[in-house]
Write a protein that holds these residues in place. Structure first.
Motif: not given
Ligand code: AMP
Ligand code: MG
Length: 402
Positions: A265-277
């Protein structure tokens, strides 16, 4: 994929301000202040003598008079005395109130006393008001000496005590649970096989949190097994305001963390950010508004994501108003081809012109966390650019000032 600024905004928009609670002064260091602290009295509260010696009238000594009849002795904490004669003096100790009718302190080292008379060395030159710390010269009564949102330092404890407060309102400690995932991980202190990896992220995350005053933490290691992950994460979610996971959020066959979190029940807000690392970072909100940071397991990624996203969010929830990075100047040309924001570890030094110089300390992949020892933080190199010349001004994020 989200850019770094949008990810920070999304996290900030998901955080709730923690309640405030009173703590006793000896519990307050490192906590985030949630009230204004105002001066109880003028500081100093009276004209405070700063030397042991005698208090005299300046005009008398300035006219060449050297022998002063001792009219009394006043210690720190004694009620103020009054000088009655122009050629008299009052023995006075550091911290005492300037005796009424005097305006000059002669240090004890410059006098000799015999038969109730203090004689000032003949060559000694005095100034009016010397060795007096005037009432209200640091600040006046009612002045706001500390603002809400500040992390309480040992110096602030002195200031709060000086305002007469035995208790102070601070932000409640969030309950933070840290989970390291990975079959390959073996904690320090246990025997290890050649194919295994030392578990280092969990202790480092707990240390980063403690360094910012967040001490309601506990760490647990879980293997990559969906049922075990589900049972333990469900339990830990119940006792936490904030859950921080490391590992298991990428595309590998054993990267079960996102699916387990969503199942709970954990609602996704975001997955992946345009960054490294740190590109695979996952962020969501639990059924009881717990915030869940699932960080990529590569140690450099984990540490950068904790510093860049977790710590600022916790400080904001604790009452801090704003954060803006410092600016540093690159000492070397840097090329970063990928279409991603680059967080590049650096060592810093202050140059002769007062600017902060940042010397890159690149890591050998995001697994090379040993290279981070001795670095002060990292610079943020914009995604839109791939060449950064020596001398460029770039945002600097210090590890210890999130
Ligand atoms: P993962 O994100 O689970 O795919 O892990 C990426 C890399 O980080 C792998 O090489 C892991 O062995 C390593 N790693 C994951 N978690 C930890 C940890 N807690 N301590 C040290 N290394 C880790
Ligand atoms: Mg893993």
């Amino acid at each position: 994929m989200l850019d770094t600024a949008t990810a920070s905004e999304a996290i900030a928009g998901s955080m709730h301000r923690l309640e405030a609670e009173p703590v006793e002064l000896d519990e307050a260091v490192g906590r985030i202040l949630r009230q204004s602290v105002n001066a109880e009295r003028d500081q100093p509260p009276f004209d405070r003598v700063t030397m042991d010696g005698i208090a005299v009238r300046f005009d008398t000594i300035n006219a060449g008079h050297r022998n002063f009849t001792i009219e009394g002795t006043q210690h720190a904490g004694d009620p103020v005395q009054s000088l009655t004669s122009d050629t008299g003096c009052i023995e006075i100790m550091t911290g005492g109130v300037l005796p009424t009718g005097t305006d000059c302190i002669i240090p004890v080292e410059r006098i000799s006393v015999s038969n109730g008379v203090a004689t000032v060395a003949s060559e000694y030159e005095a100034k009016r008001n010397q060795f007096v710390h005037p009432q209200g010269s640091d600040h006046v009564r009612g002045h706001e000496v500390l603002k809400p949102g500040a992390r309480i330092s040992p110096m602030d404890i002195a200031v709060i005590a000086s305002c007469g407060l035995a208790n102070v309102e601070v932000s409640r400690q969030p309950s933070i649970r840290v989970i390291s995932t990975g079959n390959e991980l073996v904690p320090p202190g246990s025997p290890i096989e050649s194919h295994q990896i030392r578990l280092s992220n969990g202790p480092a995350l707990v240390a980063m949190l403690a360094d910012q005053g967040f001490v309601d933490t506990a760490h647990e290691h879980l293997i990559d097994e969906p049922t075990i992950l589900e049972i333990r994460i469900a339990n830990l979610l119940q006792e936490s305001d904030v859950l921080i996971l490391s590992g298991g959020v990428s595309m590998g066959k054993a990267d079960y963390v996102p699916q387990v979190l969503e199942k709970l029940g954990v609602k996704l807000v975001f997955h992946k950010i345009s960054q490294r690392p740190g590109k695979p970072m996952w962020f969501g909100i639990g059924p009881d508004k717990q915030v869940v940071f699932a960080l990529p397991g590569n140690p450099v990624s984990t540490l950068v994501c904790c510093r860049q996203y977790v710590l600022p969010a916790l400080l904001m929830a604790s009452g801090r108003e704003s954060y803006s990075p410092e600016t540093a100047r690159l000492t070397e040309d840097v090329t970063f081809e990928a279409d991603l924001t680059c967080f590049l570890p650096v060592r810093i030094s202050v140059s002769d012109d007062g600017l902060i110089n940042a010397t890159p300390a690149p890591t050998n992949t995001s697994g090379d966390f040993a290279a981070l020892s001795g670095t002060h933080g990292y610079v943020e190199l914009a995604r839109a650019q791939s060449e950064f010349s020596a001398g460029s001004a770039v945002p600097l994020h210090r590890w210890d000032s999130p």
